[in-house]
Every structure is written in C-alpha cells, then in structure tokens.
Design a protein around this motif. Structure first.
Motif: not given
Length: 298
Positions: A81-91, A157-159
C-alpha cells in the motif's frame, strides 16, 4: 528443451515483461496527471486482484482465509500500500526515467533490509555495492544541488515500501500460494484507493482517461505473468539481471512520449545503481555456489 534454450526463452520473457511494465508506467503517469491519485490506486488494485483470485481458485485455494491475517501477510500488504501510494504520486510529477532509475535500487534495498532485520550474512563486497548503489540514487535525485526535485523523494518511499513487501513475503507461511499473496496485496491497494476517494467522492473518468487506466491494468497484469513465466523457465541468476532493461524502455518512452531528456547526472547515477546491483547479484550467485560445493563435499 536444454538449459541454454530455456535461459534464452526466460531472458526473452523477462525483457518483454520489462517493456510491458514501462508501458504500464506510461499509462499510469498519464492517468495520474488528470485523475485523483486515489482513483488510480483503486483501479490498479480492484482490477488486478480478481486475476489472482481466479488463479488461486484454479489451484483449489480460497482467497479469504485466516492466513491472510498472518503478521507477515499484513506487513507485506502495508508495504504494498505504501509503495503504490508513493509510486503513483511520483509518476504524476517526476520524469519517468528518474522514477525508473531510482526504482532499480530495490534489490540493493532488499539486501540491506535482510542484513539489518533478518540478520542475513552480507560480505564487505556487497556492502560496498550497496553503498555505491545508494550513492547512485543520490546522484540521480541530487539533494542540495540545482535540479533537485523534492517530489523525487516519493520514489525512495516506493523503494522502502517494496523492500518491506519483499522481506515480509519471506516470512509468510509456505502453504500460502503466490496467487493468494498477490491477491491480498492488490485487495489492500484497492481498499487504500477506496478510502482515499471517500472525502472527495468518485470521479467519472472521460473515455480517454478510462482507456489509460484500462491500458495500465492490462499491460501490468500481462507483465506480471511474463515475469513469473520467465522465473520458471530460465535460471534465476541468468534471467534476473535483465530486469534492468526496464530502465532502457522507460528512457525511450520518456523521450518519445513525454519529451524527457535524461541529463548526465541521471545517466551516471543510473549506471552506478545498475552496476552495483549486477555486482551484488554476481557475488550472491558466487556465495551460493561456494556453499553448494561445501555441502557436496561433506
């Protein structure tokens, strides 16, 4: 099929998977620029989870079992969940090539976490590789220098979230199948997206936006299937290094679709990350071979 032919097929499948993941990232980046992050997260989880629920069903397993509440499974879901949230924000705000370059540090982060929290033995050479790799991450995001974008920290955060996910996966009971574990993670992601949408309400995407979301789900799901097939076809030590081809595809898509031009520091940092990752992988392969030889001589 002999081993060399199996390895070549595994390599081809892995490269194809990385290409599909890069295309998935392209669709997610386009969608996240126009749609609420919560909606993108919800779609990624809600449309991906049924695939693995059905896979578990074909194995004769149920998705909703007591094992889903195992502490390791819950920790894995939290990392997902944390990785997905951070990844979408990064993209949504960071160049695709930068996101992909930093993401290549994941194997090093997993090795670091295994040494610190699981007390796995890591020799000085792999420690050096980890240091060089994370030095490359700093070169890519360049904190404190011109060109630094605070939004790039989302990728770190994603990593961290993905490393938690992968480390927790090792502690999940062996009688839980990969399909069950994947379904739990994606259902957790869908729940996160749903909770994020509650304050602002759901937004009906326009046809083009809906198409980008659908494209991300299709390419991501097929890419995951190809990764699994690649891992089962060729030797892991031979096939795994080709995960880094994802960066090549990301750079090409970033240049062709988003008019992104990677600069020298980004390319240098990416080379440091990939080089150290390949070296760490080679050292791990050598360590396992040495242990195997020792065991055979006893």
């Amino acid at each position: 099929m002999d081993q060399s032919a199996s390895n070549l097929r595994g390599i081809a499948l892995m490269v194809a998977a990385m290409a599909l993941f890069a295309v998935e990232d392209m669709f997610l980046k386009i969608a996240a620029a126009d749609l609420p992050v919560g909606m993108v997260i919800f779609v990624a989880g809600a449309f991906g989870a049924p695939v693995f629920v059905l896979m578990a069903r074909t194995e004769g397993r149920r998705t909703f079992t007591r094992a889903a509440l195992h502490p390791a499974a819950l920790a894995r879901n939290g990392g997902e969940m944390a990785a997905t949230f951070a990844y979408i924000n990064a993209l949504a705000v960071v160049p695709l090539s930068t996101v992909s370059a930093v993401l290549q540090a994941l194997p090093l982060a997993v090795t670091l976490g295994a040494a610190l929290f699981l007390r796995e033995t890591v020799g000085w050479r792999r420690w050096l590789a980890i240091a060089v790799g994370f030095g490359g991450v700093m070169v890519v995001i360049r904190p404190g220098f011109d060109g630094f974008r605070p939004e790039a920290l989302w990728v770190l955060v994603t990593v961290a979230g993905l490393a938690l996910r992968d480390l927790a996966t090792r502690a999940i009971p062996r009688d839980c199948s990969s399909a069950q574990v994947s379904a739990w993670g994606l259902l957790s992601v869908a729940l996160l997206g749903l909770l994020m949408m509650i304050p602002g309400g759901a937004v009906m995407p326009e046809p083009v936006q809906a198409a980008t979301l659908f494209g991300a789900v299709i390419f991501g799901t097929v890419g995951y299937w190809l990764v699994v097939s690649a891992s089962r076809t060729g030797e892991v030590a031979v096939v795994a290094p080709f995960r880094y081809t994802r960066l090549v595809f990301a750079i090409a898509i970033g240049w062709g679709v988003f008019a992104e031009t990677p600069d020298a520091p980004m390319l240098l940092g990416a080379a440091m990350i990939i080089g150290s990752g390949l070296y760490a992988l080679a050292r791990e392969r050598a360590r396992k071979r040495a242990l195997s030889l020792q065991g055979g001589s006893v």
